[in-house]
Design an enzyme around this catalytic site. Sequence first.
Site, PDB file in Angstrom:
ATOM      1  N   HIS A   1      -3.289   2.414  -2.130  1.00 56.51           N
ATOM      2  CA  HIS A   1      -4.336   1.511  -1.915  1.00 56.51           C
ATOM      3  C   HIS A   1      -5.183   1.028  -3.042  1.00 56.51           C
ATOM      4  O   HIS A   1      -5.465  -0.262  -2.652  1.00 56.51           O
ATOM      5  CB  HIS A   1      -5.227   2.291  -0.769  1.00 56.51           C
ATOM      6  CG  HIS A   1      -4.806   2.785   0.346  1.00 56.51           C
ATOM      7  ND1 HIS A   1      -4.584   1.627   1.582  1.00 56.51           N
ATOM      8  CD2 HIS A   1      -3.985   3.737   0.949  1.00 56.51           C
ATOM      9  CE1 HIS A   1      -4.053   2.229   2.483  1.00 56.51           C
ATOM     10  NE2 HIS A   1      -3.641   3.530   2.301  1.00 56.51           N
TER      11      HIS A   1
ATOM     12  N   ASN B   1       0.878  -1.287  -0.160  1.00 57.85           N
ATOM     13  CA  ASN B   1       0.001  -0.048  -0.032  1.00 57.85           C
ATOM     14  C   ASN B   1       0.990   1.158  -0.109  1.00 57.85           C
ATOM     15  O   ASN B   1       0.569   2.212  -0.703  1.00 57.85           O
ATOM     16  CB  ASN B   1      -0.860  -0.043   1.275  1.00 57.85           C
ATOM     17  CG  ASN B   1      -2.259  -0.859   1.123  1.00 57.85           C
ATOM     18  OD1 ASN B   1      -2.539  -0.937  -0.145  1.00 57.85           O
ATOM     19  ND2 ASN B   1      -2.737  -1.261   2.166  1.00 57.85           N
TER      20      ASN B   1
ATOM     21  N   GLU C   1      -6.168  -7.927   5.253  1.00 58.39           N
ATOM     22  CA  GLU C   1      -5.381  -8.677   4.348  1.00 58.39           C
ATOM     23  C   GLU C   1      -5.391 -10.024   4.937  1.00 58.39           C
ATOM     24  O   GLU C   1      -4.678 -10.797   4.582  1.00 58.39           O
ATOM     25  CB  GLU C   1      -3.982  -8.025   4.215  1.00 58.39           C
ATOM     26  CG  GLU C   1      -3.093  -8.384   5.217  1.00 58.39           C
ATOM     27  CD  GLU C   1      -3.178  -7.165   6.314  1.00 58.39           C
ATOM     28  OE1 GLU C   1      -1.835  -7.074   6.923  1.00 58.39           O
ATOM     29  OE2 GLU C   1      -3.889  -6.361   6.268  1.00 58.39           O
TER      30      GLU C   1
ATOM     31  N   ASP D   1      -5.834  -3.035  -3.306  1.00 59.94           N
ATOM     32  CA  ASP D   1      -7.313  -3.527  -3.429  1.00 59.94           C
ATOM     33  C   ASP D   1      -7.280  -4.558  -4.607  1.00 59.94           C
ATOM     34  O   ASP D   1      -7.860  -5.535  -4.522  1.00 59.94           O
ATOM     35  CB  ASP D   1      -8.261  -2.418  -3.738  1.00 59.94           C
ATOM     36  CG  ASP D   1      -8.533  -1.753  -2.477  1.00 59.94           C
ATOM     37  OD1 ASP D   1      -8.382  -2.085  -1.413  1.00 59.94           O
ATOM     38  OD2 ASP D   1      -9.381  -0.856  -2.880  1.00 59.94           O
TER      39      ASP D   1
END
Length: 319
Positions: A207, A202, A237, A211
């Site tokens: 982000h 990230n 996660e 994703d």
Amino acid sequence: MPNRSDHPNADRPAGATHFESDRPTKTKTVVTVIQPPTAAPSSNSAAACLVIIYGADLGRRVVLDGNPLEIGRSVKCDLAIDQESVSRKHARITWEGARYKLADLGSTNGSYVNDELCTERFLKDGDQLKIGRTILKFMTGDNIETAYHEEIYRLMTFDGLTQVHNKRHFHETLDREVSRSSRYERPMTLVVFDIDHFKKVNDTHGHLAGDALLRQLASLVRGRIRREDLFARVGGEEFAVLLPEIDANGAAQFAEKIRKLVEAQTFHFEDVHISVTLSLGIAQLRPPYTTGEQLYKAADAALYVAKQSGRNRVEVDRA
């Protein structure tokens, strides 16, 4: 008793109400036209909606009525999404006379339909739109109301981002399966795993890339489990796989296959290539574990040992 044909209104036209006075010399007639019921919107009409399946305002329905719908971070947009990854004017949905079309408005991070970056795209029923980190499902058809309620029910059991079961459904099923396995004295094992150094992904790629990684990872693992297994996202996660009728040895073989599969896989987000590894913990339902909560804590503790022992490995609870 008089015959029906003797009634003064017997021959009135269908769809009209006919009143006659008792005086034969004066007749007053009032005709009420009965309109046919309004037909439900057909699948080729402008009736449609968007449902937020991931992000803030989960489950919110945005009705599309044929007028342009602008999406962006600005409060002046028809659908405002307050996220840094969303541009002030991000995308617009318009009715093109036969179907809806999504057009990106030159946004910084792009607009996605079914994980594909697009400038313009005609939409079909069931398409998933990703604006920033928010995912919206496009729905159209003859019975949108029914489809909407079905989607809300689905959101109660599935994670909108990864399309695997969510934490709530997992724990409800875990308790039920623990009771079943204990009652019939059948083996059952729980595998818990997460992505090593996910925060670094990230921080390095953003982000949106994180994703995308979660979605691709979930899809990869989902293709390797049995129908009777339960696969769920239980944290940011972190994932879990419940394996009925499988003991610790069988679960360890399964976990090792998953570990090697992910280690060999390269995940993609636009032009970014991401390689990751997993750490996995395993616990079997047996004394001293008698509840779903105890089993989960044991598997999670084994996962912690895998992390502390260097990551990218499988650890089995030894209690």
